[in-house]
Scaffold this active site. Structure first.
Site, PDB file in Angstrom:
ATOM      1  N   HIS B 140       0.871  -1.171   0.000  1.00  0.00           N
ATOM      2  CA  HIS B 140       0.000   0.000   0.000  1.00  0.00           C
ATOM      3  C   HIS B 140       0.918   1.234   0.000  1.00  0.00           C
ATOM      4  O   HIS B 140       2.035   1.159   0.497  1.00  0.00           O
ATOM      5  CB  HIS B 140      -0.825  -0.062   1.297  1.00  0.00           C
ATOM      6  CG  HIS B 140      -1.916   0.951   1.421  1.00  0.00           C
ATOM      7  ND1 HIS B 140      -1.682   2.248   1.791  1.00  0.00           N
ATOM      8  CD2 HIS B 140      -3.265   0.845   1.262  1.00  0.00           C
ATOM      9  CE1 HIS B 140      -2.842   2.902   1.849  1.00  0.00           C
ATOM     10  NE2 HIS B 140      -3.819   2.076   1.530  1.00  0.00           N
ATOM     11  N   ASP B 217       3.079  -4.912   7.910  1.00  0.00           N
ATOM     12  CA  ASP B 217       1.886  -4.080   7.795  1.00  0.00           C
ATOM     13  C   ASP B 217       0.681  -4.998   8.000  1.00  0.00           C
ATOM     14  O   ASP B 217       0.349  -5.808   7.135  1.00  0.00           O
ATOM     15  CB  ASP B 217       1.859  -3.418   6.413  1.00  0.00           C
ATOM     16  CG  ASP B 217       0.538  -2.726   6.099  1.00  0.00           C
ATOM     17  OD1 ASP B 217      -0.414  -2.847   6.899  1.00  0.00           O
ATOM     18  OD2 ASP B 217       0.454  -2.071   5.046  1.00  0.00           O
ATOM     19  N   GLN B 220      -4.576  -5.281   7.009  1.00  0.00           N
ATOM     20  CA  GLN B 220      -5.607  -6.180   6.472  1.00  0.00           C
ATOM     21  C   GLN B 220      -5.619  -7.535   7.169  1.00  0.00           C
ATOM     22  O   GLN B 220      -6.529  -8.332   6.941  1.00  0.00           O
ATOM     23  CB  GLN B 220      -5.407  -6.397   4.958  1.00  0.00           C
ATOM     24  CG  GLN B 220      -5.511  -5.151   4.111  1.00  0.00           C
ATOM     25  CD  GLN B 220      -6.909  -4.551   4.077  1.00  0.00           C
ATOM     26  OE1 GLN B 220      -7.896  -5.199   4.424  1.00  0.00           O
ATOM     27  NE2 GLN B 220      -7.007  -3.303   3.672  1.00  0.00           N
ATOM     28  N   LYS B 243     -10.432  -0.658  10.695  1.00  0.00           N
ATOM     29  CA  LYS B 243     -10.652  -1.796   9.802  1.00  0.00           C
ATOM     30  C   LYS B 243     -11.091  -3.036  10.580  1.00  0.00           C
ATOM     31  O   LYS B 243     -11.207  -4.133  10.031  1.00  0.00           O
ATOM     32  CB  LYS B 243      -9.378  -2.101   9.010  1.00  0.00           C
ATOM     33  CG  LYS B 243      -9.034  -0.999   7.999  1.00  0.00           C
ATOM     34  CD  LYS B 243      -7.952  -1.452   7.060  1.00  0.00           C
ATOM     35  CE  LYS B 243      -7.261  -0.329   6.326  1.00  0.00           C
ATOM     36  NZ  LYS B 243      -8.073   0.290   5.265  1.00  0.00           N
ATOM     37  N   CYS B 381      -4.681   2.656  -3.519  1.00  0.00           N
ATOM     38  CA  CYS B 381      -3.406   3.135  -2.966  1.00  0.00           C
ATOM     39  C   CYS B 381      -2.264   2.213  -3.336  1.00  0.00           C
ATOM     40  O   CYS B 381      -1.398   1.899  -2.512  1.00  0.00           O
ATOM     41  CB  CYS B 381      -3.486   3.312  -1.453  1.00  0.00           C
ATOM     42  SG  CYS B 381      -4.705   4.514  -0.965  1.00  0.00           S
TER      43      CYS B 381
END
Lengths: 146, 426
Positions: B140, B217, B220, B243, B381
């Site tokens: 991202h 990261d 998600q 999220k 993104c």
């Protein structure tokens, strides 16, 4: 329903069979514009004669139905007009699309009436104005000879 | 193809019921007027942000009604309440990702700020010109730009692990990509474009053999599957509250105690100091050293409430159900002529990026919206990745545990209608 206001028959016709699609096969002004947030791209070729009349204009590129249709209608509208007339129309369309003018002015420009529906979709206004910004840039470039 | 009854069976076996949990989310009963028709909201943009259950919303209201005060600097009752709740939320975050102690959790505005914090506080201290940060091509922008900014200011270089056409990392190339100049590897746990779940544990093992720290990261992954940072072995793990049923503007960075102690502060201000003189200062203990200014107190407490909510459902069950729902969706979608999916990794979550014929994703999203179906259209993104794939954008449907097979059916029907409306596109 609002969706149908956006995707009117006129828009879909131009999208399925865009007018003046391609490139002019002679020396002329070429500009490229893109809208990185959607990935829309347009390449415009413009032939202005010595009387400052738009003899030919063609576009190519990729984009959504609204941007392709708007580009197609744009070329139809300004072909045969003088550069000053074309600039004036571009200015009117861009301000109207931004919601700053009276939408009914679009009634006077043939198929452009179909872009009226876009005004209620702020996220799609950029799609509709891409070709017109490209036109402004091409007119500027043709004039200054850059 | 899994049938409705197959998936209903899978639902029976779960520790929660996706149909009844929907009642906890007021927004999921939203109805849109479409001309004469009314259509229910089908929310399939969960990779962008999820909806919030009443339990989280009530926590925010309760905080402002009964607990609001600044944290860590008050003797009065409300200040004590706010501080206790805020620090308690930190414990919940630590437990949720299996961190060894709440001292290793820094509250941030979200994943983006957490990565910027590492780039700013760790990168500026431990990297120098000529050092390399290894990223992947499926990152991202939030895991690209902070490193580009660092590259501009101190002259580090960036390298990328390539992705295959099916959306997996080419890990065979790690030995060639990683030389003694590589000083950090920063990769996504789960791709927000392909849905690919990356084998970060293997990447960490490879990196640690060479003494290279790893940032993961988790934007998600944390919302959708059980995560244990100690099992992964990563040095840094970044994720966002919004999220995973929490409010926007709150997230967390996990970092090992060793790094947090050695890193310089990120922002300067109140709370992050111990003693201040006109010309110098000393820093507060970790993690407070990294939390300058009044934090998002209500947000952190509500983040804790979101974690409580997810824990009640069970992260294993959530993952299991989303896997079943994604399989159900993929098989039905792949059945539509001209339907192209970007991301065919064997290990994947509930993110489906697609193209229908040559119809532009904006037209797809607009058409689906008329049927009440919310999907994302755009570059997600990940502009360099879109360029590599040779497409301007994709449409993307992404699921959460409150989505149902019936909603998938509405999506599929709407896409079939879309094909009739636009043909194959231009």
């Amino acid at each position: 329903m609002a969706f149908d206001d956006l995707y009117q028959e006129i828009i879909l016709d131009h999208y399925r069979n865009p007018h003046n699609f391609g490139e002019i096969q002679r020396s002329c002004t070429i500009v490229e514009e893109d809208n990185p947030t959607c990935g829309d791209q347009i390449k415009l070729s413009l032939w202005v004669d010595e009387n400052k009349t738009i003899q030919d204009i063609k576009f190519s590129g990729q984009g959504c139905a609204i941007s392709i249709a708007s580009a197609s209608i744009m070329t139809e509208t300004v072909k045969g007009k003088t550069t000053n007339e074309a600039r004036e129309i571009a200015d009117t369309i861009i301000t109207t699309m931004r919601g700053e003018g009276e939408p009914d002015v679009l009634d006077e420009y043939g198929d452009l009436i179909a872009l009226k529906g876009v005004i209620q979709f702020p996220a799609r206004v950029k799609c509709a104005t891409l070709a017109w910004h490209a036109l402004e840039e091409a007119l500027q470039k043709a004039e200054t000879g850059e | 193809m899994p049938t409705q009854s197959d998936i209903q069976q899978a639902i029976q076996a779960l520790s929660f019921n996706p149909y009844t949990v929907r009642e906890d989310f007021p927004i999921l009963s939203e109805i849109f007027q479409r001309g004469e028709k009314q259509v229910p909201l089908v929310y399939l943009d969960n990779a962008a942000t999820t909806q919030k259950p009443r339990q989280v919303l009530d926590t925010i209201l309760h905080y402002y009604h009964h607990e609001n005060a600044n944290v860590h600097r008050g003797i009065h009752t409300l200040a004590e309440r706010a501080t206790e709740k805020y620090e308690n939320a930190r414990k919940k975050v630590a437990e949720f990702i299996g961190a060894p102690s709440e001292k290793t959790i820094v509250f941030t505005r979200g994943t983006t700020e957490a990565i910027n914090l590492v780039a700013g506080s760790w990168g500026r201290k431990f990297l120098k010109a000529g050092d390399v940060v290894l990223l992947s091509e499926m990152e991202h922008h939030s895991n690209i730009i902070p490193w580009q900014l660092l590259s501009q200011s101190i002259g580090i270089e960036l390298r990328y692990i390539p992705v295959t056409e099916e959306g997996t990392l080419v890990l065979d190339q790690l030995p060639q990509l990683v030389d003694e100049r590589v000083k950090l590897i920063s990769v996504t746990h789960m791709s927000n474009v392909f849905g690919t779940i990356n084998p970060v544990k293997e990447i960490v093992a490879f990196a640690h053999e060479r003494d290279i720290p790893v940032l993961v990261d988790g934007a998600q992954s944390a919302p959708h599957m059980p995560v244990n940072v100690q099992e992964l072995g990563c040095d840094f793990y970044a994720f966002s509250g919004h999220k995973m049923c929490g409010p926007t503007g709150i997230g967390a960075l996990y970092a090992t105690e060793r790094w947090l102690e050695e890193m310089d502060p990120y922002h300067g201000g109140g709370e992050m100091i111990r003693s201040v003189w006109w010309d110098r200062a000393t820093w507060n203990d970790i993690p407070h050293k990294f939390e300058a200014g009044t934090p998002n107190i209500a947000g952190a407490i509500a983040f804790g409430a979101a974690i409580d909510y997810l824990q009640r459902l069970g992260m294993d069950a959530i993952h299991q159900y989303e896997q079943a729902l994604t399989r159900y969706a993929l098989e039905r979608l792949e059945d539509i002529p001209g339907f192209r999916i970007f991301g065919q990794a064997p290990e994947r979550g509930g993110v489906i990026s697609f193209y229908v014929g040559n119809i532009h994703p904006h037209d797809v999203a607009q058409f689906l919206d008329a049927d009440g179906v919310a999907v994302r259209a755009g570059h997600h993104c990940a502009q360099p990745l879109m360029r590599k794939l040779g497409i301007p954008a994709t449409a993307r449907a992404s699921f959460y545990f409150y989505n149902t097979p019936e909603e998938v059916d509405i999506l599929v029907q709407s896409i079939r209608k879309l094909k009739e409306f636009f043909g194959d596109g231009f």
